[in-house]
Scaffold this motif. Structure first.
Motif, PDB file in Angstrom:
ATOM      1  N   LEU A  83      26.563  37.960  72.987  1.00  0.00           N
ATOM      2  CA  LEU A  83      26.480  36.549  72.734  1.00  0.00           C
ATOM      3  C   LEU A  83      27.683  36.027  72.080  1.00  0.00           C
ATOM      4  CD1 LEU A  83      22.763  35.861  72.182  1.00  0.00           C
ATOM      5  CD2 LEU A  83      24.113  35.204  74.318  1.00  0.00           C
ATOM      6  N   LYS A  86      30.916  36.772  74.714  1.00  0.00           N
ATOM      7  CA  LYS A  86      30.838  36.196  75.931  1.00  0.00           C
ATOM      8  C   LYS A  86      31.645  36.965  76.841  1.00  0.00           C
ATOM      9  CE  LYS A  86      29.326  31.718  74.342  1.00  0.00           C
ATOM     10  NZ  LYS A  86      29.676  30.375  73.997  1.00  0.00           N
ATOM     11  N   PHE A 122      21.272  35.249  78.531  1.00  0.00           N
ATOM     12  CA  PHE A 122      22.759  35.370  78.765  1.00  0.00           C
ATOM     13  C   PHE A 122      23.345  34.539  79.684  1.00  0.00           C
ATOM     14  CE2 PHE A 122      21.506  40.046  77.659  1.00  0.00           C
ATOM     15  CZ  PHE A 122      22.307  40.103  76.322  1.00  0.00           C
ATOM     16  N   LYS A 125      24.402  31.279  78.647  1.00  0.00           N
ATOM     17  CA  LYS A 125      25.841  31.091  77.812  1.00  0.00           C
ATOM     18  C   LYS A 125      27.017  31.263  78.830  1.00  0.00           C
ATOM     19  CE  LYS A 125      23.792  30.589  74.073  1.00  0.00           C
ATOM     20  NZ  LYS A 125      23.568  29.189  73.318  1.00  0.00           N
TER      21      LYS A 125
END
Length: 240
Positions: A83, A86, A122, A125
């Motif tokens: 996270l 990314k 996930f 994001k």
């Protein structure tokens, strides 16, 4: 043509064996891209025996192609790492702590609820998600229900049986791939693919998007050189 993502874990293993920065992991990643790699893959593990968590942050700053981070999302430190960085893609692998290498895919039926939750996190994001699966149609079918973008076919059994009977070895992978295509899942593949078995696999798996190759490619490069080796793997991916 399927993309080639070069797994650089073995470069990190060699570096760590002497405690310094030789070989330079960042330079190798950049050179791999310059030599034609279309992605860079890392698989950090909790003991940091090869890829260190700091490596991921350092690589993220410089990678120009697709960055793929593999690992077990049941480790919160791994989730936080993904996270924070990314990457273009996260590949979820059901490794146990201390496991030498990946050796099986997810039971997408048993772990479906968990996978749905972590995949949604996930994807929220903007990270593409792939999950490691064995070439079993029931696992592919259940994978689609998790919300994953792609599956990564675990190719160890194909590689192990390729020389004995390549048609039999690839048969379950073709069936799994056809089902994935029908369900709208992207297809990646990896584990023990090499210059001997890659072309046949690539020619026969419909809709193959990406292969992630590390151990064999790095071993070949000791004899053939990294640039030449990457070019040879790219040629093996051509369906001719």
């Amino acid at each position: 043509m399927a993309k080639l993502s070069v797994n650089i874990n073995k470069i990190a293993t060699l570096r760590n064996s002497r405690g310094g920065n030789n070989p330079d992991l960042i330079k190798v990643a950049l050179d791999a891209e310059r030599f034609g790699a279309e992605g860079i893959t890392v698989h950090p593990r909790p003991d940091e025996r090869h890829i260190r968590y700091q490596d991921v942050f350092d690589l993220k700053k410089v990678i120009q192609t697709e960055f793929n981070i593999e690992g077990n999302p049941k480790e919160q430190k791994f989730v936080d790492l993904v996270l924070a960085n990314k990457p273009a893609q996260v590949t979820l692998v059901p490794d146990a702590e201390g496991q030498l290498t990946s050796n099986h895919g997810w039971d997408t039926i048993k772990h479906q609820d968990y996978l749905k939750d972590i995949i949604a996190e996930f994807k929220s994001k903007g990270i593409r998600v792939s999950i490691f699966v064995d070439p079993a149609e029931e696992m592919v079918e259940a994978a689609e229900l998790t919300g994953t973008d792609r599956i990564e076919l675990y190719t160890e059994s194909y590689a192990s049986n390729y020389h004995a009977d390549k048609e039999l070895a690839i048969k379950p992978y073709i069936a799994a791939a056809r089902l994935a295509n029908k369900l709208g899942l992207g297809i990646n593949a990896g584990h023990d693919l090499d210059l001997h078995n890659l072309n046949y696999f690539s020619k026969n798996i419909p809709g193959l998007l990406e292969v992630s190759i590390g151990h064999a490619l790095i071993c070949d490069s000791l004899y053939l050189g990294l640039e030449n080796t990457i070019q040879m793997y790219l040629r093996a991916l051509k369906n001719n």
